[in-house]
Write a protein that holds these residues in place. Sequence first.
Motif, short mmCIF file in Angstrom:
data_model
loop_
_atom_site.label_atom_id
_atom_site.label_comp_id
_atom_site.label_asym_id
_atom_site.label_seq_id
_atom_site.Cartn_x
_atom_site.Cartn_y
_atom_site.Cartn_z
N GLN A 21 0.82 -1.21 0.00
CA GLN A 21 0.00 0.00 0.00
C GLN A 21 0.86 1.26 0.00
OE1 GLN A 21 -2.50 -0.58 3.43
NE2 GLN A 21 -3.61 -2.29 2.49
N HIS A 22 1.91 1.25 0.79
CA HIS A 22 2.78 2.44 0.87
C HIS A 22 3.60 2.62 -0.40
CE1 HIS A 22 2.60 4.26 4.95
NE2 HIS A 22 1.91 3.17 5.17
N LEU A 23 4.19 1.54 -0.91
CA LEU A 23 5.03 1.67 -2.10
C LEU A 23 4.20 1.99 -3.34
CD1 LEU A 23 7.74 -1.11 -1.63
CD2 LEU A 23 7.82 1.32 -1.02
N ALA A 24 2.94 1.59 -3.36
CA ALA A 24 2.08 1.89 -4.51
C ALA A 24 1.83 3.39 -4.66
CB ALA A 24 0.75 1.15 -4.37
N LYS A 25 2.08 4.15 -3.60
CA LYS A 25 1.90 5.60 -3.66
C LYS A 25 3.05 6.28 -4.40
CE LYS A 25 -0.42 5.61 0.86
NZ LYS A 25 -0.31 6.08 2.29
N ILE A 26 4.18 5.59 -4.52
CA ILE A 26 5.37 6.23 -5.10
C ILE A 26 5.94 5.46 -6.29
CG2 ILE A 26 6.01 7.36 -2.94
CD1 ILE A 26 8.09 5.14 -2.51
N ALA A 27 5.36 4.30 -6.59
CA ALA A 27 5.91 3.47 -7.67
C ALA A 27 4.83 2.53 -8.20
CB ALA A 27 7.10 2.65 -7.16
N GLU A 28 5.13 1.92 -9.32
CA GLU A 28 4.28 0.85 -9.87
C GLU A 28 4.74 -0.46 -9.23
OE1 GLU A 28 3.84 -1.56 -14.09
OE2 GLU A 28 4.44 0.57 -14.13
N LEU A 129 4.41 -6.48 17.52
CA LEU A 129 4.40 -6.30 16.07
C LEU A 129 3.10 -5.67 15.57
CD1 LEU A 129 6.11 -9.64 14.91
CD2 LEU A 129 7.15 -7.40 15.31
N VAL A 130 2.94 -4.41 15.93
CA VAL A 130 1.75 -3.68 15.50
C VAL A 130 2.08 -2.49 14.59
CG1 VAL A 130 0.38 -4.34 17.50
CG2 VAL A 130 1.81 -2.29 17.62
N HIS A 131 3.33 -2.02 14.61
CA HIS A 131 3.66 -0.80 13.88
C HIS A 131 4.29 -1.09 12.52
CE1 HIS A 131 2.57 1.66 17.29
NE2 HIS A 131 3.31 0.89 18.07
N PHE A 132 3.59 -1.90 11.70
CA PHE A 132 4.06 -2.16 10.34
C PHE A 132 4.16 -0.86 9.55
CE2 PHE A 132 2.51 -6.40 11.49
CZ PHE A 132 3.56 -7.18 11.05
N GLU A 133 3.31 0.10 9.91
CA GLU A 133 3.31 1.39 9.23
C GLU A 133 4.68 2.07 9.33
OE1 GLU A 133 0.60 4.39 7.40
OE2 GLU A 133 0.17 2.36 8.10
N THR A 134 5.33 1.93 10.47
CA THR A 134 6.65 2.54 10.66
C THR A 134 7.66 1.94 9.67
OG1 THR A 134 6.22 2.92 13.00
CG2 THR A 134 8.52 2.93 12.31
N ALA A 135 7.67 0.61 9.58
CA ALA A 135 8.60 -0.06 8.66
C ALA A 135 8.28 0.29 7.21
CB ALA A 135 8.54 -1.57 8.87
N ALA A 136 7.00 0.41 6.89
CA ALA A 136 6.62 0.76 5.52
C ALA A 136 7.08 2.16 5.16
CB ALA A 136 5.10 0.64 5.36
N ARG A 137 7.00 3.07 6.11
CA ARG A 137 7.47 4.45 5.85
C ARG A 137 8.98 4.49 5.68
NH1 ARG A 137 4.40 8.70 9.76
NH2 ARG A 137 5.73 10.13 8.56
N VAL A 138 9.69 3.68 6.45
CA VAL A 138 11.15 3.59 6.28
C VAL A 138 11.47 3.04 4.89
CG1 VAL A 138 13.23 2.39 7.04
CG2 VAL A 138 11.67 3.38 8.73
N ALA A 139 10.75 1.99 4.48
CA ALA A 139 10.98 1.42 3.15
C ALA A 139 10.70 2.44 2.05
CB ALA A 139 10.09 0.18 2.97
N SER A 140 9.61 3.18 2.19
CA SER A 140 9.28 4.20 1.19
C SER A 140 10.37 5.26 1.09
CB SER A 140 7.94 4.85 1.54
OG SER A 140 6.88 3.91 1.48
#
Length: 250
Positions: A21-28, A129-140
Motif C-alpha cells: 500500500q505504501h510503495l504503490a503511492k510512489i511506484a508501480e 508487532l503492530v507498527h508495520f506502518e513505521t517499517a513501511a514508511r522507512v521502506a518508502s
Amino acid sequence: MRILISNDDGYFAPGLACLAQHLAKIAEVVVVAPERDRSGASNSLTLDRPLKLRKAASGYYYVNGTPTDCVHLAVTGMLDYQPDMVVSGINAGANMGDDTIYSGTVAAATEGYLLGIPSIAISLVGSNLVHFETAARVASDLVLRFGAQTHHAPWLLNVNVPDVPYDQLQGIEVTRLGKRHKAEPVIKALSPSGETVYWVGAAGRAQDAGEGTDFNALNLQRASLTPLQIDLTQYSQIDAVRNWLGQDLA
C-alpha cells in the motif's frame, strides 16, 4: 519506478499488505509471494516439481514455492520487464545477525540482487508487532532516496525497524551484522499418534551486540541498515588451508 514485492510470511501477511500500500503511492508495484508461510526457507529453489502462479482477490500473485522461487519466477518468466527494485517484507520479526542465513525475507531480496536488481529486505522487530506502518514508511523513504541518485551497481540492503510509532523512531543507522549465541536445544514432544517429534528451538540471544551492530541500533530504537554481500570466501584462511594441504596449488 517499477518494484517487485515479495516476502516469506505468505501473500496474506499484514506486513506485505502494508508495504504494498505504501510503495504503490510512489511506484508501480507487483506482488509475487509464497502461498503459505515459508519463514526459514533461506535461498532454496524448488527443483523437484513445477511451480504454479495464481492471482488472489487482492490482486497479489502467489506461488506454491519459496521466496526465492517467487522472485526468480517473476523476473525470469512472469514479467515482461526487469523491475527497478525488489523489496521483500515486511517480515514479522527480526532478521539480524545470524538470522540472515536462514531468512526467507532476506533470500527473496538476495535473489533480486543475484539477478542484477537493487534489493531491500525489511523486517519489523518487537514482541507485539503492530507498527508495520513505521517499517513501511522507512521502506518508502529508502526507495525515494534510491530513485533520486545514480547507482553504478546493484546493492543488497538488510533493514530492521523497531516496533514503535514512527515519531518515536530515533533515525536510521548503517550497521554491520551482529552475532547470536547458538540456538536453544530442540524441543522433544510426542505427536497425537505417539511418535517422537522435535521442534527447532528458539534463536540464541545476542552475543555480539556492541556499537555499530544491528542489535545495538535496535536497542537504541533506531532502524538498522546493513549492506550485505554474497561472496562467502574466507580470504584470511586461503594461505592457511594451502599450508594445511602441504602442497603448492596452481
